[in-house]
Motif scaffolding. Structure first.
Motif, PDB file in Angstrom:
ATOM      1  N   TRP A  36       0.836  -1.204   0.000  1.00  0.00           N
ATOM      2  CA  TRP A  36       0.000   0.000   0.000  1.00  0.00           C
ATOM      3  C   TRP A  36       0.875   1.260   0.000  1.00  0.00           C
ATOM      4  O   TRP A  36       0.598   2.216  -0.723  1.00  0.00           O
ATOM      5  CB  TRP A  36      -0.943   0.019   1.213  1.00  0.00           C
ATOM      6  N   GLU A  37       1.946   1.246   0.802  1.00  0.00           N
ATOM      7  CA  GLU A  37       2.849   2.403   0.841  1.00  0.00           C
ATOM      8  C   GLU A  37       3.471   2.659  -0.529  1.00  0.00           C
ATOM      9  O   GLU A  37       3.598   3.809  -0.960  1.00  0.00           O
ATOM     10  CB  GLU A  37       3.951   2.186   1.887  1.00  0.00           C
ATOM     11  N   HIS A  38       3.850   1.586  -1.225  1.00  0.00           N
ATOM     12  CA  HIS A  38       4.412   1.755  -2.568  1.00  0.00           C
ATOM     13  C   HIS A  38       3.354   2.277  -3.535  1.00  0.00           C
ATOM     14  O   HIS A  38       3.615   3.200  -4.308  1.00  0.00           O
ATOM     15  CB  HIS A  38       4.984   0.433  -3.096  1.00  0.00           C
ATOM     16  N   LYS A  39       2.165   1.709  -3.486  1.00  0.00           N
ATOM     17  CA  LYS A  39       1.089   2.135  -4.384  1.00  0.00           C
ATOM     18  C   LYS A  39       0.701   3.596  -4.141  1.00  0.00           C
ATOM     19  O   LYS A  39       0.408   4.330  -5.080  1.00  0.00           O
ATOM     20  CB  LYS A  39      -0.146   1.245  -4.214  1.00  0.00           C
ATOM     21  N   SER A  40       0.696   4.006  -2.893  1.00  0.00           N
ATOM     22  CA  SER A  40       0.299   5.360  -2.525  1.00  0.00           C
ATOM     23  C   SER A  40       1.460   6.350  -2.599  1.00  0.00           C
ATOM     24  O   SER A  40       1.248   7.556  -2.426  1.00  0.00           O
ATOM     25  CB  SER A  40      -0.264   5.363  -1.102  1.00  0.00           C
ATOM     26  N   GLN A  41       2.639   5.857  -2.824  1.00  0.00           N
ATOM     27  CA  GLN A  41       3.858   6.662  -2.911  1.00  0.00           C
ATOM     28  C   GLN A  41       4.034   7.571  -1.693  1.00  0.00           C
ATOM     29  O   GLN A  41       4.426   8.733  -1.808  1.00  0.00           O
ATOM     30  CB  GLN A  41       3.874   7.469  -4.211  1.00  0.00           C
ATOM     31  N   VAL A  42       3.762   7.029  -0.512  1.00  0.00           N
ATOM     32  CA  VAL A  42       3.913   7.807   0.718  1.00  0.00           C
ATOM     33  C   VAL A  42       5.361   7.873   1.187  1.00  0.00           C
ATOM     34  O   VAL A  42       5.699   8.716   2.009  1.00  0.00           O
ATOM     35  CB  VAL A  42       3.012   7.275   1.861  1.00  0.00           C
ATOM     36  N   ILE A  43       6.200   6.997   0.663  1.00  0.00           N
ATOM     37  CA  ILE A  43       7.620   7.005   1.024  1.00  0.00           C
ATOM     38  C   ILE A  43       8.424   7.326  -0.236  1.00  0.00           C
ATOM     39  O   ILE A  43       8.294   6.644  -1.251  1.00  0.00           O
ATOM     40  CB  ILE A  43       8.050   5.644   1.609  1.00  0.00           C
ATOM     41  N   ARG A  44       9.201   8.375  -0.153  1.00  0.00           N
ATOM     42  CA  ARG A  44      10.036   8.752  -1.293  1.00  0.00           C
ATOM     43  C   ARG A  44      11.186   7.752  -1.421  1.00  0.00           C
ATOM     44  O   ARG A  44      11.729   7.290  -0.432  1.00  0.00           O
ATOM     45  CB  ARG A  44      10.601  10.145  -1.094  1.00  0.00           C
ATOM     46  N   PHE A  77      13.183   4.765  -4.387  1.00  0.00           N
ATOM     47  CA  PHE A  77      13.263   4.068  -5.668  1.00  0.00           C
ATOM     48  C   PHE A  77      11.888   3.757  -6.243  1.00  0.00           C
ATOM     49  O   PHE A  77      11.630   4.009  -7.421  1.00  0.00           O
ATOM     50  CB  PHE A  77      14.067   2.764  -5.489  1.00  0.00           C
ATOM     51  N   THR A  78      10.992   3.198  -5.411  1.00  0.00           N
ATOM     52  CA  THR A  78       9.697   2.761  -5.942  1.00  0.00           C
ATOM     53  C   THR A  78       8.829   3.931  -6.375  1.00  0.00           C
ATOM     54  O   THR A  78       8.112   3.823  -7.361  1.00  0.00           O
ATOM     55  CB  THR A  78       8.940   1.878  -4.933  1.00  0.00           C
ATOM     56  N   SER A  79       8.880   5.042  -5.662  1.00  0.00           N
ATOM     57  CA  SER A  79       8.082   6.195  -6.086  1.00  0.00           C
ATOM     58  C   SER A  79       8.708   6.855  -7.320  1.00  0.00           C
ATOM     59  O   SER A  79       7.996   7.277  -8.230  1.00  0.00           O
ATOM     60  CB  SER A  79       7.904   7.206  -4.951  1.00  0.00           C
ATOM     61  N   LYS A  80      10.024   6.924  -7.362  1.00  0.00           N
ATOM     62  CA  LYS A  80      10.717   7.524  -8.507  1.00  0.00           C
ATOM     63  C   LYS A  80      10.435   6.758  -9.796  1.00  0.00           C
ATOM     64  O   LYS A  80      10.248   7.334 -10.853  1.00  0.00           O
ATOM     65  CB  LYS A  80      12.217   7.572  -8.239  1.00  0.00           C
ATOM     66  N   HIS A  81      10.406   5.417  -9.695  1.00  0.00           N
ATOM     67  CA  HIS A  81      10.237   4.570 -10.883  1.00  0.00           C
ATOM     68  C   HIS A  81       8.813   4.029 -11.038  1.00  0.00           C
ATOM     69  O   HIS A  81       8.575   3.194 -11.906  1.00  0.00           O
ATOM     70  CB  HIS A  81      11.247   3.422 -10.848  1.00  0.00           C
ATOM     71  N   ASN A  82       7.911   4.483 -10.173  1.00  0.00           N
ATOM     72  CA  ASN A  82       6.501   4.083 -10.228  1.00  0.00           C
ATOM     73  C   ASN A  82       6.335   2.560 -10.164  1.00  0.00           C
ATOM     74  O   ASN A  82       5.591   1.959 -10.944  1.00  0.00           O
ATOM     75  CB  ASN A  82       5.826   4.670 -11.473  1.00  0.00           C
ATOM     76  N   VAL A  83       7.029   1.960  -9.220  1.00  0.00           N
ATOM     77  CA  VAL A  83       6.997   0.507  -9.030  1.00  0.00           C
ATOM     78  C   VAL A  83       5.958   0.192  -7.962  1.00  0.00           C
ATOM     79  O   VAL A  83       6.144   0.531  -6.797  1.00  0.00           O
ATOM     80  CB  VAL A  83       8.390  -0.008  -8.590  1.00  0.00           C
ATOM     81  N   HIS A  84       4.846  -0.432  -8.359  1.00  0.00           N
ATOM     82  CA  HIS A  84       3.785  -0.679  -7.380  1.00  0.00           C
ATOM     83  C   HIS A  84       2.904  -1.882  -7.698  1.00  0.00           C
ATOM     84  O   HIS A  84       1.906  -2.105  -7.037  1.00  0.00           O
ATOM     85  CB  HIS A  84       2.909   0.564  -7.213  1.00  0.00           C
ATOM     86  N   ILE A  85       3.265  -2.680  -8.675  1.00  0.00           N
ATOM     87  CA  ILE A  85       2.465  -3.856  -9.021  1.00  0.00           C
ATOM     88  C   ILE A  85       3.110  -5.080  -8.374  1.00  0.00           C
ATOM     89  O   ILE A  85       4.222  -5.476  -8.738  1.00  0.00           O
ATOM     90  CB  ILE A  85       2.387  -4.037 -10.552  1.00  0.00           C
ATOM     91  N   LEU A  86       2.431  -5.662  -7.405  1.00  0.00           N
ATOM     92  CA  LEU A  86       2.948  -6.841  -6.695  1.00  0.00           C
ATOM     93  C   LEU A  86       2.762  -8.063  -7.583  1.00  0.00           C
ATOM     94  O   LEU A  86       1.644  -8.464  -7.881  1.00  0.00           O
ATOM     95  CB  LEU A  86       2.202  -7.038  -5.373  1.00  0.00           C
ATOM     96  N   VAL A  87       3.884  -8.667  -8.004  1.00  0.00           N
ATOM     97  CA  VAL A  87       3.799  -9.816  -8.910  1.00  0.00           C
ATOM     98  C   VAL A  87       4.308 -11.117  -8.295  1.00  0.00           C
ATOM     99  O   VAL A  87       4.082 -12.190  -8.846  1.00  0.00           O
ATOM    100  CB  VAL A  87       4.540  -9.555 -10.240  1.00  0.00           C
ATOM    101  N   TYR A  88       4.997 -11.022  -7.152  1.00  0.00           N
ATOM    102  CA  TYR A  88       5.543 -12.220  -6.522  1.00  0.00           C
ATOM    103  C   TYR A  88       5.769 -11.942  -5.048  1.00  0.00           C
ATOM    104  O   TYR A  88       6.156 -10.839  -4.669  1.00  0.00           O
ATOM    105  CB  TYR A  88       6.885 -12.605  -7.167  1.00  0.00           C
ATOM    106  N   TYR A  89       5.518 -12.959  -4.234  1.00  0.00           N
ATOM    107  CA  TYR A  89       5.875 -12.857  -2.818  1.00  0.00           C
ATOM    108  C   TYR A  89       6.047 -14.251  -2.239  1.00  0.00           C
ATOM    109  O   TYR A  89       5.536 -15.222  -2.780  1.00  0.00           O
ATOM    110  CB  TYR A  89       4.829 -12.068  -2.016  1.00  0.00           C
ATOM    111  N   GLU A  90       6.793 -14.313  -1.178  1.00  0.00           N
ATOM    112  CA  GLU A  90       6.923 -15.555  -0.430  1.00  0.00           C
ATOM    113  C   GLU A  90       7.068 -15.210   1.048  1.00  0.00           C
ATOM    114  O   GLU A  90       7.540 -14.128   1.395  1.00  0.00           O
ATOM    115  CB  GLU A  90       8.079 -16.416  -0.931  1.00  0.00           C
TER     116      GLU A  90
END
Length: 92
Positions: A26-34, A36-49
């Motif tokens: 959610w933090e990545h999707k909402s870009q609440v934390i400046r 790498f992920t906010s700079k590059h608009n990385v927010h689609i969760l495709v894998y987790y373990e």
């Protein structure tokens, strides 16, 4: 502990670890934390373990970061062949 990979629509891949996967994505999707992920608009969760121990997750994350990109793509496609955003799945 969770290890996750998130991507941008341009294909930028981000590897991270967290104790609260829903909150972190959610933090990545909402870009609440400046960063790498906010700079590059990385927010689609495709894998987790999930890992029981923080130490295990940390080791796995380090290994993933040293993997060639193609190995990462192969693992994502094995678990998530359509590259669906898994965020709704983990929220339900």
């Amino acid at each position: 502990m969770f290890i996750s990979w998130q991507v941008s629509l341009r294909g930028t891949l981000y590897t991270g670890s967290t104790s609260n996967l829903i909150k972190r994505v959610w933090e990545h999707k909402s870009q609440v934390i400046r960063g790498f992920t906010s700079k590059h608009n990385v927010h689609i969760l495709v894998y987790y373990e999930m890992h029981e121990l923080y130490v295990e997750a940390g080791r796995r994350e380090k290994r993933f970061k040293n993997w060639p990109r193609q190995w990462k793509l192969n693992l994502i496609e094995k678990m998530n062949p359509n590259w669906d955003d898994l965020y709704d799945k983990i929220c339900s």
